[in-house]
Each structure stands twice: as C-alpha cells, then as structure tokens.
Design a protein around this motif. Structure first.
Motif, PDB file in Angstrom:
ATOM      1  N   MET A 153      39.669  39.959  34.059  1.00 51.57           N
ATOM      2  CA  MET A 153      38.889  38.757  33.763  1.00 51.57           C
ATOM      3  C   MET A 153      37.677  38.650  34.680  1.00 51.57           C
ATOM      4  O   MET A 153      37.774  38.827  35.893  1.00 51.57           O
ATOM      5  N   VAL A 154      36.541  38.321  34.075  1.00 52.14           N
ATOM      6  CA  VAL A 154      35.277  38.170  34.803  1.00 52.14           C
ATOM      7  C   VAL A 154      34.550  36.963  34.207  1.00 52.14           C
ATOM      8  O   VAL A 154      34.683  36.677  33.009  1.00 52.14           O
ATOM      9  N   HIS A 155      33.773  36.271  35.021  1.00 54.11           N
ATOM     10  CA  HIS A 155      32.954  35.180  34.477  1.00 54.11           C
ATOM     11  C   HIS A 155      31.917  35.759  33.521  1.00 54.11           C
ATOM     12  O   HIS A 155      31.337  36.820  33.777  1.00 54.11           O
ATOM     13  N   LYS A 156      31.676  35.060  32.430  1.00 58.64           N
ATOM     14  CA  LYS A 156      30.820  35.593  31.368  1.00 58.64           C
ATOM     15  C   LYS A 156      29.388  35.861  31.820  1.00 58.64           C
ATOM     16  O   LYS A 156      28.687  36.697  31.237  1.00 58.64           O
ATOM     17  N   ASN A 157      28.929  35.183  32.880  1.00 56.42           N
ATOM     18  CA  ASN A 157      27.552  35.370  33.344  1.00 56.42           C
ATOM     19  C   ASN A 157      27.425  36.416  34.454  1.00 56.42           C
ATOM     20  O   ASN A 157      26.340  36.601  35.008  1.00 56.42           O
ATOM     21  N   HIS A 158      28.509  37.082  34.774  1.00 53.27           N
ATOM     22  CA  HIS A 158      28.436  38.116  35.807  1.00 53.27           C
ATOM     23  C   HIS A 158      27.542  39.247  35.301  1.00 53.27           C
ATOM     24  O   HIS A 158      27.725  39.746  34.186  1.00 53.27           O
ATOM     25  N   LEU A 214      53.312  39.726  37.309  1.00 57.43           N
ATOM     26  CA  LEU A 214      51.901  40.032  37.065  1.00 57.43           C
ATOM     27  C   LEU A 214      51.289  40.812  38.226  1.00 57.43           C
ATOM     28  O   LEU A 214      50.419  41.664  38.017  1.00 57.43           O
ATOM     29  N   ARG A 215      51.751  40.558  39.442  1.00 61.59           N
ATOM     30  CA  ARG A 215      51.211  41.291  40.595  1.00 61.59           C
ATOM     31  C   ARG A 215      51.548  42.775  40.487  1.00 61.59           C
ATOM     32  O   ARG A 215      50.726  43.641  40.807  1.00 61.59           O
ATOM     33  N   MET A 263      44.499  30.848  39.162  1.00 55.68           N
ATOM     34  CA  MET A 263      43.660  32.041  39.217  1.00 55.68           C
ATOM     35  C   MET A 263      42.722  32.101  38.010  1.00 55.68           C
ATOM     36  O   MET A 263      41.523  32.378  38.149  1.00 55.68           O
ATOM     37  N   ILE A 264      43.251  31.834  36.826  1.00 57.68           N
ATOM     38  CA  ILE A 264      42.423  31.854  35.626  1.00 57.68           C
ATOM     39  C   ILE A 264      41.302  30.823  35.740  1.00 57.68           C
ATOM     40  O   ILE A 264      40.137  31.098  35.406  1.00 57.68           O
ATOM     41  N   SER A 273      45.169  39.133  34.182  1.00 55.83           N
ATOM     42  CA  SER A 273      46.094  38.262  33.466  1.00 55.83           C
ATOM     43  C   SER A 273      46.701  39.054  32.320  1.00 55.83           C
ATOM     44  O   SER A 273      46.160  40.087  31.910  1.00 55.83           O
ATOM     45  N   LEU A 274      47.813  38.599  31.811  1.00 52.37           N
ATOM     46  CA  LEU A 274      48.251  39.066  30.505  1.00 52.37           C
ATOM     47  C   LEU A 274      47.428  38.324  29.465  1.00 52.37           C
ATOM     48  O   LEU A 274      47.138  37.130  29.623  1.00 52.37           O
TER      49      LEU A 274
END
Length: 310
Positions: A168-173, A209-210, A236-237, A249-250
C-alpha cells in the motif's frame, strides 16, 4: 436429573417441621421421616437435631444444605436450558471469528443467521488464531473462521478465500508512476526496491500479517531502514491513507468505504504471496445444517467483500 434427596433435605431445613415439609413435598410424614433417617444412616452422621417437633440443622447438615442448594440451582438452570432446546431453540452453535474479519462479516452474517435459523442459539466470539485453536481443542467452539499458517491433522479446513498480500502506498506518491500492468496479477506491479528508504509501517510479530509481510520483503530482497511498528492493522491502513508511510495488507482487509480512498494497491512479488481464509472444525465432527449454511454464507460474504475492495 433427579435430586429428590437434596430437595427433601432442603425443604425440611427451610420449614424445620417434618409435617409441613411432607405437605410441601406431597408425601406422607412417616415416609419423609424414614427417608431422612435412612439418609443419615448412609452418611454416618446426623443432619438434623430433633428438638421437640423442630428439626434443626447440625454442622454437617448446614454443609449438606449449602451444597444441595447449589445442586438444585444447577438443576433449575439445566431444566430451563433443556426446555429452551425442546420448545424453542433446538441447536447451539458456538462460532469463533478472526478479529479483523469480524469487522466485515459480523454485521452481515448475524442478521442473516437470525432470519434463516431463528431457533439456533448462536454464540459468537472474536479472537485471533491461537485462542480459537485451543477453544476448539477443548470443545468450547464448534468451528471458527481464520487465516491459518499451518494445518493440523486433527482439524478439517474448508478454504473460503485466497487473499493476496498487497503493498500500500499513498496515491500521490511520485514513485507510483513506476507501476505496470502485468499479466497474471490482479493489481498493478511495482518494484518495491524503489521504496527501500521509505517509512515501512509493520504490525507486531504476533500477528499473521507480519509473517506474510516478512515473506514478501525477503522475496523482494528489501530490507527497510525505517520501520514503525503498530498493533492494529486498520491504524496502519489509515496512516498509509494519509501518506505517513507505506505498508502491507491483505487485499480483503481494505475497506473501500472507510479511510482507504487515497490508497494505491500493488503486487510486488511473482507469484503473489497469499493467505488462505478457512472455516475450521474438528475432524470427524458432524456439521449441522445451520453450521454448513453459515460456512457457505461466510464464503459468499468474504468473496463479495474482496471483489468490492478491488
């Protein structure tokens, strides 16, 4: 469950009079007197002192009555529960569910079960894998729903969903521009090595998940320098959603209706690392119609939620 002995002694203790006790018990006074005498002979100790027409508890009698009242209370509870089974709810189903999956599934499944199986008493417990495994072994659960890393030989596992571990990454990265559409991947593919110097948000070691996240990092040969540990996956999300870092994440954990509108989701390893969500019960256990229908309902719900998240 017949506790006549305990009922006779407690009734006599409450009235203190053999004639009154016999009337309440619908037996004759001589029969009750003989019954008490025979019981005392069997026990080898007097329960009552006879003082004129009064029956007064001895020390042994006080102990007997204390325990007998507890037994009668348990009988009353048993009779009530049995009546509920015979005349009302005809089945009890004890179900465990993984905490994070419960967020999505419980609001859907519980009303459906009430509608479809109104005579089934559903006991619903939220835990992680280890406690639910132990409760199933102790016959405190009938089945549970959870991601499972290892499979036991004495359990049955019904696979409900293969859930991909996603990045997962922020869309504006700015690095999101390096993503590519690749055949065989549900999500766009990106080289995670590009994010080596980013803040990686990871959940604690105790969570499954870890372990999946570590597996992905190893497969990608990425060793983050800046790791921030969290207990809650949803936290975290949310942090990734505001651009505080990157994380794993799943796919099925990502709820598009809450705090994920700014996320970009990527595949980072080929083949993808997946976690299987199972219905688990003891091998050889006969599942009732309600239990089988519940498994089918959870499978349908979790797959609908997963496709919605895509």
């Amino acid at each position: 469950m017949n506790l006549k002995e305990q009922l006779y002694v407690c009734t006599l203790a409450e009235t203190g009079n053999i004639t009154q006790a016999a009337k309440l018990l619908f037996i004759s006074q001589p029969a009750l007197s003989l019954y008490i005498s025979n019981l005392e002979n069997i026990l080898g100790i007097r329960l009552f002192e006879r003082i004129g027409k009064s029956f007064v508890l001895t020390q042994a009698g006080e102990l007997y009555v204390e325990k007998a009242r507890q037994m009668l209370s348990l009988k009353e509870s048993f009779d009530y529960g049995l009546s509920e089974i015979v005349n009302g709810q005809n089945e009890r189903l004890r179900v465990g569910i993984q905490d994070i999956r419960s967020h999505f599934l419980t609001p859907v499944v519980l009303p459906w079960m009430d509608k479809m199986y109104p005579r089934t008493k559903l006991v619903w417990m939220e835990h992680n894998y280890a406690p639910m495994e132990q409760m199933l072994l102790n016959n405190e659960l009938d089945l549970f729903f959870c991601n499972c890393n290892t499979l036991r030989k004495d359990f049955e596992y019904v696979p409900l969903l293969n859930d991909e571990v996603v990045f997962m990454v922020h869309k504006n990265h700015p690095l999101c521009a390096n993503a590519q559409i690749c055949p065989g991947h549900t999500f766009p593919y990106i080289d995670m090595g590009l994010f080596q110097d980013e803040r990686f948000l990871l959940v604690n070691e105790s969570q499954s998940l870890r372990r999946y996240s570590s597996q992905v990092l190893k497969a990608c040969n990425v060793f983050p320098k800046n790791i921030f540990l969290l207990k809650k996956i949803f936290v975290m999300i949310n942090l990734v959603n505001i651009g505080y870092g990157v994380g794993f994440s799943l796919a099925g954990y990502i709820d598009r209706s809450a705090h994920s509108e700014n996320l970009r989701i990527f595949s980072v390893v080929d083949p993808p690392v997946t976690a299987t969500f199972y219905a688990v019960y003891k091998k050889g256990k006969h599942l009732t119609e309600a239990a089988t229908s519940l498994i089918d309902m959870v499978k349908t719900s979790v797959n609908e939620q997963f496709h919605f998240s895509l």
